[in-house]
Design an enzyme around this catalytic site. Structure first.
Site, PDB file in Angstrom:
ATOM      1  N   ASP A   1      -7.623  -3.992  14.437  1.00 45.93           N
ATOM      2  CA  ASP A   1      -7.370  -2.573  14.150  1.00 45.93           C
ATOM      3  C   ASP A   1      -6.952  -2.491  12.691  1.00 45.93           C
ATOM      4  OD1 ASP A   1      -6.895   0.104  14.269  1.00 45.93           O
ATOM      5  OD2 ASP A   1      -5.146  -0.022  15.590  1.00 45.93           O
TER       6      ASP A   1
ATOM      7  N   HIS B   1      -8.463   5.288  19.520  1.00 44.06           N
ATOM      8  CA  HIS B   1      -7.723   4.256  20.233  1.00 44.06           C
ATOM      9  C   HIS B   1      -8.291   3.988  21.623  1.00 44.06           C
ATOM     10  CE1 HIS B   1      -4.330   5.181  17.269  1.00 44.06           C
ATOM     11  NE2 HIS B   1      -4.747   3.961  17.023  1.00 44.06           N
TER      12      HIS B   1
ATOM     13  N   GLN C   1       0.826  -1.198   0.000  1.00 49.24           N
ATOM     14  CA  GLN C   1       0.000   0.000   0.000  1.00 49.24           C
ATOM     15  C   GLN C   1       0.868   1.259   0.000  1.00 49.24           C
ATOM     16  OE1 GLN C   1      -2.077  -0.979   3.585  1.00 49.24           O
ATOM     17  NE2 GLN C   1      -0.166  -1.183   4.720  1.00 49.24           N
TER      18      GLN C   1
ATOM     19  N   ASP D   1       0.668 -12.090   7.991  1.00 47.96           N
ATOM     20  CA  ASP D   1      -0.751 -12.085   7.669  1.00 47.96           C
ATOM     21  C   ASP D   1      -1.589 -12.374   8.917  1.00 47.96           C
ATOM     22  OD1 ASP D   1      -3.190 -14.101   6.736  1.00 47.96           O
ATOM     23  OD2 ASP D   1      -2.933 -12.348   5.445  1.00 47.96           O
TER      24      ASP D   1
END
Length: 288
Positions: free
Chosen positions: A162, A63, A32, A138
């Site tokens: 998250d 958070h 990304q 992963d």
């Protein structure tokens, strides 16, 4: 001074923007595009593939909202897992709790690297905390292995997702099969926590995620936080077989926070614990 206008589309016809004074870092990782900007209103802002992730000025809404509802409701959280969260902000909040071991599993090492360099005000010294184990890999595969090798001594009390939005690499982590793996890796009193998007901008996503959670967990509690960086009200959910978010009053939450010595907070307290779970009628109907 030249301004950079950073747009983020929330729907096909609406979005939010923030002005930036400079781009501090820009890196195309194997997965990304990671960018960090300096913004007058947000401080340093991290964006991934053009989507706002976290900012110095308002990260505490997200958070603290993500972490403390379930962690404080849990009577004795010891072992935790965070999938994603490479900026370190979720781990920084979680380690304020009496956690003895936390694994942070982040797919992209470059998110961690850039966060450590440019976002210390968000993660503090979390990455150096001896209770934290950083795993690059992963998340779905990590949880599947944890579920397959689960024993009474290595189950998690809390699992937090998250994640980026449910597209690309993250998409399978919002589905029933992955939630089943999370359930298998949790202790009986454990809980899974994740964000479900905006009930206004992403109603289908919120509805589908809650429905998927209900296929695996008997107690699913949606709750909501207003997050400026994300353009408004943002949804979360706690899913568990036995841990009930409504079982403690506001005063009991405050008492538990005091006993645990969790004083470095700017958002979460007993009243907010209860208020976040309130739902207007249109959201009740959406998630029914």
């Amino acid at each position: 001074m030249t301004k950079l206008r950073l747009h983020e589309r929330l729907t096909d016809s609406a979005g939010v923007y923030f002005d930036a004074t400079s781009c501090i870092a820009s890196h195309q990782s194997a997965y990304q595009l990671i960018e960090i900007y300096a913004c007058p209103d947000l401080g340093r802002l991290m964006r991934i593939d053009g989507v706002n992730m976290t900012s110095e000025r308002d990260e505490f809404f997200y958070h603290e909202g993500l972490i403390h509802l379930a962690a404080t409701a849990h009577p004795n959280p010891q072992r935790a897992l965070i999938i994603g969260g490479g900026d370190g902000g979720a781990a920084e909040e979680l380690l304020k709790q009496p956690i003895s071991h936390c694994t942070l599993c982040e797919l992209d090492a470059d998110v961690v690297r850039l966060s450590r360099e440019y976002l210390p005000s968000i993660h503090g010294d979390t990455f150096d905390d001896p209770r934290l184990v950083l795993h690059i890999g992963d998340g779905a595969a990590f949880v599947k292995r944890a579920a397959a090798t689960a024993t009474a001594t290595n189950l998690f009390d809390l699992i937090y997702l998250d994640l980026t939005d449910p597209a690309g690499e993250a998409a399978p982590l919002y589905g029933s099969p992955f939630f089943a793996d999370c359930k298998a890796a949790l202790a009986d009193s454990g809980a899974l926590v994740l964000h479900i998007g905006s009930p206004f901008a992403h109603p289908d996503r919120a509805r589908a995620t809650i429905a998927n959670l209900r296929t695996q967990f008997s107690l699913v509690t949606p709750y909501f936080v207003d997050i400026p960086t994300y353009g408004g009200t943002w949804g979360f959910a706690v899913a568990s077989m036995s841990l009930d978010m409504r079982s403690l009053t506001a005063s009991e939450i405050d008492s538990r926070l005091n006993k645990r010595g969790i004083r470095m907070r700017r958002f979460y307290n007993g009243e907010m614990h209860c208020a976040m779970q309130a739902q207007p009628e249109h959201v009740r109907r959406l998630l029914a």
